[in-house]
Scaffold this active site. Structure first.
Site, PDB file in Angstrom:
ATOM      1  N   ARG A  31       0.847  -1.187   0.000  1.00 37.25           N
ATOM      2  CA  ARG A  31       0.000   0.000   0.000  1.00 37.25           C
ATOM      3  C   ARG A  31       0.885   1.241   0.000  1.00 37.25           C
ATOM      4  O   ARG A  31       2.013   1.217   0.513  1.00 37.25           O
ATOM      5  CB  ARG A  31      -0.925   0.027   1.229  1.00 37.25           C
ATOM      6  CG  ARG A  31      -2.087  -0.961   1.170  1.00 37.25           C
ATOM      7  CD  ARG A  31      -3.114  -0.535   0.126  1.00 37.25           C
ATOM      8  NE  ARG A  31      -4.283  -1.389   0.093  1.00 37.25           N
ATOM      9  CZ  ARG A  31      -4.443  -2.442  -0.711  1.00 37.25           C
ATOM     10  NH1 ARG A  31      -3.452  -2.783  -1.534  1.00 37.25           N
ATOM     11  NH2 ARG A  31      -5.548  -3.151  -0.696  1.00 37.25           N
ATOM     12  N   HIS A  50      -1.026   0.613 -10.084  1.00 33.75           N
ATOM     13  CA  HIS A  50      -1.731  -0.344  -9.228  1.00 33.75           C
ATOM     14  C   HIS A  50      -2.232  -1.536 -10.051  1.00 33.75           C
ATOM     15  O   HIS A  50      -3.410  -1.889 -10.017  1.00 33.75           O
ATOM     16  CB  HIS A  50      -2.895   0.332  -8.503  1.00 33.75           C
ATOM     17  CG  HIS A  50      -3.289  -0.383  -7.242  1.00 33.75           C
ATOM     18  ND1 HIS A  50      -3.780   0.274  -6.140  1.00 33.75           N
ATOM     19  CD2 HIS A  50      -3.288  -1.703  -6.903  1.00 33.75           C
ATOM     20  CE1 HIS A  50      -4.059  -0.601  -5.185  1.00 33.75           C
ATOM     21  NE2 HIS A  50      -3.766  -1.815  -5.629  1.00 33.75           N
TER      22      HIS A  50
END
Length: 318
Positions: A233, A281
């Site tokens: 993350r 991502h």
């Protein structure tokens, strides 16, 4: 009883997920809702929902389900859900999908191999027209550290080891052995991994304990010129500390797939650095079809009174 798919997705993506869930949960009454207040199902409809399958649900929406008994995330990460102060106190399960783990391992191997084979350095040489072969160590001579020994971390560490890298994995608590992978845990184990990893891969969940873990202190422990791959993350990395470590040559190159703000703004200076590789991502995109099958199996376990796969410990976030 009914199942609600509560997802802040565009119409096309919402439809793909709904079709996949209905195919994997035949005979179930599955409602869909983006969380938009104007399009909310009637109160009496929401009152009959016992299971919520969620993907980026707006805060507070789950609190409108009085009969709710299970929250099943459509994503592997649940940090956004845990940040909702109105999250009902019912079992919460994150997505555990073998396909997701396999895809992540493939992406990690690709990034690690590119760093190992010094592709960033050769790209820089190409830009200035320099023909300069670099000394190349063997894979067995390259120590790769993997932070996070959950499903994706174990799959990634195992693939790296099978490929030939010297791999050490770290987890907060001791985990089961993994063939070909040295295992470490706890604070001292983390310090040892950081000190040894010539390439560090982060696949940790984002929790209060792991937020900002990759900062100045961690970078200073790593071998000079080490590579970093962050597919966990964005909140794991203290970006100003990373930039300082890159400027000083302490970190040689960083591969960043996740960011605190997504999409990463076009004005962000990370875009313009030769010592940073950015991907949007995409290390392990969730496939609605394989995810729906995993979700359906978990709901079946819950209804049979069996242990849930991916049950979240709210005190730790995973």
């Amino acid at each position: 009883m009914s199942i609600l798919f509560l997802a802040d997705l565009d119409t096309e993506e919402l439809g793909r997920w709904a079709d996949a869930l209905r195919a994997s949960l035949p005979g179930e009454a599955i409602l869909t809702w983006t969380g938009d207040a104007a399009s909310a199902p009637a109160t009496e409809v929401l009152a009959g929902v016992t299971v919520a399958i969620v993907a980026n649900p707006p805060p507070g929406r789950l609190a409108r389900l009085p009969a709710l008994r299970l929250v099943q995330s459509a994503w592997a990460g649940v940090d956004g859900l845990l940040a909702d102060p109105a999250l009902p106190p019912v079992p919460l399960a994150r997505l555990v999908d073998p396909q997701l783990a396999a895809d992540m391992a493939e992406a990690v191997l690709g990034h690690v191999m590119a760093l190992h084979r010094q592709m960033p350095a050769y790209r820089a040489q190409q830009a200035r027209g320099a023909w300069q072969p670099l000394a190349q160590p063997r894979m067995a001579e390259r120590r790769v550290g993997v932070l996070g020994m959950g499903e994706m971390g174990r799959a990634s560490a195992a693939l790296l080891a099978r490929t030939g890298f010297d791999v050490i994995g770290w987890s907060r608590r001791p985990r089961a052995p993994l063939p070909g992978v040295a295992m470490a845990s706890g604070a001292q184990g983390l310090a040892n991994v950081l000190g040894a990893a010539q390439i560090l891969v982060n696949l940790l969940p984002l929790t209060a304990q792991t937020h900002g873990l990759l900062g100045a202190g961690a970078f200073a422990r790593m071998p000079r010129g080490a590579g970093l791959v962050n597919a966990g993350r964005g909140g794991h990395v203290v970006v100003p500390d990373l930039l300082a470590a890159l400027d000083a040559g302490q970190i040689g190159h960083a591969v960043l797939d996740v960011f605190t703000t997504e999409p990463l703004p076009a004005s962000d200076p990370l875009w313009r650095r030769d010592d940073v590789t950015i991907t949007p991502h995409v290390a392990a995109p969730t496939d609605p079809h394989s995810a729906a099958r995993a979700i359906a199996a978990n709901i079946a376990r819950w209804r049979a009174g069996e242990p849930l796969v991916g049950l979240v410990d709210r005190s730790t976030g995973y």
